[in-house]
Write a protein that holds these residues in place. Sequence first.
Motif, PDB file in Angstrom:
ATOM      1  N   GLU A  69     -57.950 -64.003 -43.054  1.00  0.00           N
ATOM      2  CA  GLU A  69     -58.375 -65.299 -42.510  1.00  0.00           C
ATOM      3  C   GLU A  69     -59.489 -65.135 -41.483  1.00  0.00           C
ATOM      4  O   GLU A  69     -60.330 -66.016 -41.325  1.00  0.00           O
ATOM      5  N   ALA A  70     -59.518 -64.015 -40.787  1.00  0.00           N
ATOM      6  CA  ALA A  70     -60.544 -63.785 -39.766  1.00  0.00           C
ATOM      7  C   ALA A  70     -61.928 -63.650 -40.386  1.00  0.00           C
ATOM      8  O   ALA A  70     -62.936 -63.966 -39.750  1.00  0.00           O
ATOM      9  N   SER A  71     -61.973 -63.179 -41.622  1.00  0.00           N
ATOM     10  CA  SER A  71     -63.276 -62.989 -42.259  1.00  0.00           C
ATOM     11  C   SER A  71     -63.805 -64.270 -42.912  1.00  0.00           C
ATOM     12  O   SER A  71     -64.958 -64.306 -43.331  1.00  0.00           O
ATOM     13  N   LYS A  72     -62.983 -65.301 -42.999  1.00  0.00           N
ATOM     14  CA  LYS A  72     -63.405 -66.561 -43.622  1.00  0.00           C
ATOM     15  C   LYS A  72     -64.121 -67.457 -42.621  1.00  0.00           C
ATOM     16  O   LYS A  72     -64.027 -67.279 -41.413  1.00  0.00           O
ATOM     17  N   ASN A  73     -64.824 -68.454 -43.159  1.00  0.00           N
ATOM     18  CA  ASN A  73     -65.464 -69.462 -42.314  1.00  0.00           C
ATOM     19  C   ASN A  73     -64.393 -70.304 -41.629  1.00  0.00           C
ATOM     20  O   ASN A  73     -63.257 -70.390 -42.086  1.00  0.00           O
ATOM     21  N   ARG A  74     -64.776 -70.974 -40.558  1.00  0.00           N
ATOM     22  CA  ARG A  74     -63.819 -71.769 -39.794  1.00  0.00           C
ATOM     23  C   ARG A  74     -63.177 -72.864 -40.636  1.00  0.00           C
ATOM     24  O   ARG A  74     -61.974 -73.113 -40.554  1.00  0.00           O
ATOM     25  N   SER A  79     -54.601 -72.534 -40.958  1.00  0.00           N
ATOM     26  CA  SER A  79     -54.152 -72.578 -39.570  1.00  0.00           C
ATOM     27  C   SER A  79     -52.876 -71.745 -39.412  1.00  0.00           C
ATOM     28  O   SER A  79     -52.241 -71.353 -40.399  1.00  0.00           O
ATOM     29  N   LEU A  80     -52.497 -71.498 -38.182  1.00  0.00           N
ATOM     30  CA  LEU A  80     -51.266 -70.753 -37.934  1.00  0.00           C
ATOM     31  C   LEU A  80     -50.041 -71.540 -38.397  1.00  0.00           C
ATOM     32  O   LEU A  80     -49.042 -70.954 -38.803  1.00  0.00           O
ATOM     33  N   LYS A  81     -50.132 -72.869 -38.361  1.00  0.00           N
ATOM     34  CA  LYS A  81     -49.026 -73.684 -38.883  1.00  0.00           C
ATOM     35  C   LYS A  81     -48.853 -73.452 -40.380  1.00  0.00           C
ATOM     36  O   LYS A  81     -47.729 -73.355 -40.881  1.00  0.00           O
ATOM     37  N   GLN A  82     -49.974 -73.366 -41.082  1.00  0.00           N
ATOM     38  CA  GLN A  82     -49.893 -73.109 -42.515  1.00  0.00           C
ATOM     39  C   GLN A  82     -49.346 -71.706 -42.791  1.00  0.00           C
ATOM     40  O   GLN A  82     -48.542 -71.512 -43.710  1.00  0.00           O
ATOM     41  N   LEU A  83     -49.776 -70.729 -41.981  1.00  0.00           N
ATOM     42  CA  LEU A  83     -49.250 -69.370 -42.141  1.00  0.00           C
ATOM     43  C   LEU A  83     -47.759 -69.329 -41.843  1.00  0.00           C
ATOM     44  O   LEU A  83     -47.001 -68.625 -42.515  1.00  0.00           O
ATOM     45  N   HIS A  84     -47.334 -70.105 -40.856  1.00  0.00           N
ATOM     46  CA  HIS A  84     -45.905 -70.177 -40.536  1.00  0.00           C
ATOM     47  C   HIS A  84     -45.119 -70.770 -41.708  1.00  0.00           C
ATOM     48  O   HIS A  84     -44.038 -70.273 -42.059  1.00  0.00           O
ATOM     49  N   LEU A  85     -45.647 -71.804 -42.322  1.00  0.00           N
ATOM     50  CA  LEU A  85     -44.969 -72.396 -43.482  1.00  0.00           C
ATOM     51  C   LEU A  85     -44.903 -71.403 -44.648  1.00  0.00           C
ATOM     52  O   LEU A  85     -43.899 -71.329 -45.358  1.00  0.00           O
ATOM     53  N   ARG A 104     -51.668 -63.976 -31.246  1.00  0.00           N
ATOM     54  CA  ARG A 104     -52.402 -63.692 -30.001  1.00  0.00           C
ATOM     55  C   ARG A 104     -52.462 -62.197 -29.733  1.00  0.00           C
ATOM     56  O   ARG A 104     -53.513 -61.658 -29.405  1.00  0.00           O
ATOM     57  N   LYS A 105     -51.314 -61.540 -29.868  1.00  0.00           N
ATOM     58  CA  LYS A 105     -51.261 -60.095 -29.631  1.00  0.00           C
ATOM     59  C   LYS A 105     -52.117 -59.361 -30.654  1.00  0.00           C
ATOM     60  O   LYS A 105     -52.833 -58.417 -30.315  1.00  0.00           O
ATOM     61  N   TRP A 106     -52.076 -59.788 -31.900  1.00  0.00           N
ATOM     62  CA  TRP A 106     -52.872 -59.171 -32.951  1.00  0.00           C
ATOM     63  C   TRP A 106     -54.357 -59.305 -32.643  1.00  0.00           C
ATOM     64  O   TRP A 106     -55.125 -58.367 -32.805  1.00  0.00           O
ATOM     65  N   LYS A 107     -54.762 -60.486 -32.174  1.00  0.00           N
ATOM     66  CA  LYS A 107     -56.177 -60.723 -31.869  1.00  0.00           C
ATOM     67  C   LYS A 107     -56.640 -59.846 -30.710  1.00  0.00           C
ATOM     68  O   LYS A 107     -57.730 -59.269 -30.744  1.00  0.00           O
ATOM     69  N   VAL A 108     -55.807 -59.718 -29.682  1.00  0.00           N
ATOM     70  CA  VAL A 108     -56.151 -58.859 -28.545  1.00  0.00           C
ATOM     71  C   VAL A 108     -56.265 -57.407 -28.996  1.00  0.00           C
ATOM     72  O   VAL A 108     -57.192 -56.694 -28.608  1.00  0.00           O
ATOM     73  N   ASP A 109     -55.335 -56.973 -29.849  1.00  0.00           N
ATOM     74  CA  ASP A 109     -55.384 -55.607 -30.363  1.00  0.00           C
ATOM     75  C   ASP A 109     -56.643 -55.369 -31.176  1.00  0.00           C
ATOM     76  O   ASP A 109     -57.240 -54.284 -31.106  1.00  0.00           O
ATOM     77  N   GLN A 110     -57.050 -56.358 -31.953  1.00  0.00           N
ATOM     78  CA  GLN A 110     -58.258 -56.205 -32.760  1.00  0.00           C
ATOM     79  C   GLN A 110     -59.501 -56.117 -31.886  1.00  0.00           C
ATOM     80  O   GLN A 110     -60.388 -55.302 -32.148  1.00  0.00           O
ATOM     81  N   THR A 111     -59.583 -56.934 -30.841  1.00  0.00           N
ATOM     82  CA  THR A 111     -60.751 -56.867 -29.956  1.00  0.00           C
ATOM     83  C   THR A 111     -60.755 -55.566 -29.166  1.00  0.00           C
ATOM     84  O   THR A 111     -61.814 -54.978 -28.960  1.00  0.00           O
ATOM     85  N   ASP A 112     -59.569 -55.094 -28.761  1.00  0.00           N
ATOM     86  CA  ASP A 112     -59.505 -53.808 -28.066  1.00  0.00           C
ATOM     87  C   ASP A 112     -59.931 -52.670 -28.991  1.00  0.00           C
ATOM     88  O   ASP A 112     -60.628 -51.748 -28.582  1.00  0.00           O
TER      89      ASP A 112
END
Length: 123
Positions: A69-74, A79-85, A104-112
């Motif tokens: 999902e990160a590589s796709k256009n906005r 959304s996270l709601k859809q991923l949760h479903l 959130r943790k995944w995103k921080v880990d990716q930027t780190d």
Amino acid sequence: MIDNWQAAKLFKQDREWGLSCVRLRCANRTYAGWRYLRSEVKEPAYADRQTASAIDKYAWQLSSWLKTEASKNRKQRRSLKQLHLDLKALGFEGSYDRVVAFARKWKVDQTDRGNSASKRTQA
């Protein structure tokens, strides 16, 4: 009344219990508390608890989804709601908040990870 520095001074002289308490005009228990506070005894340190989360079983699946999902256009992203479903459809019983916290943790880990990779390439 006595000051703390007077109690500390008597404690350093390491006088006898009874004599120190008489000189300080305090109860034995009070002086015992001062002795304990000034002693070298440390409180026990416990290891951090490692508890299993409901999302641990689905972490690999969710992280792969987040990566795609990160590589796709906005506008194209789910959304996270859809991923949760979608996770619910796979049998996930946790709440939406756990999915958001993982994301959130995944995103921080990716930027780190990206920042540390860029530091290694710049020599």
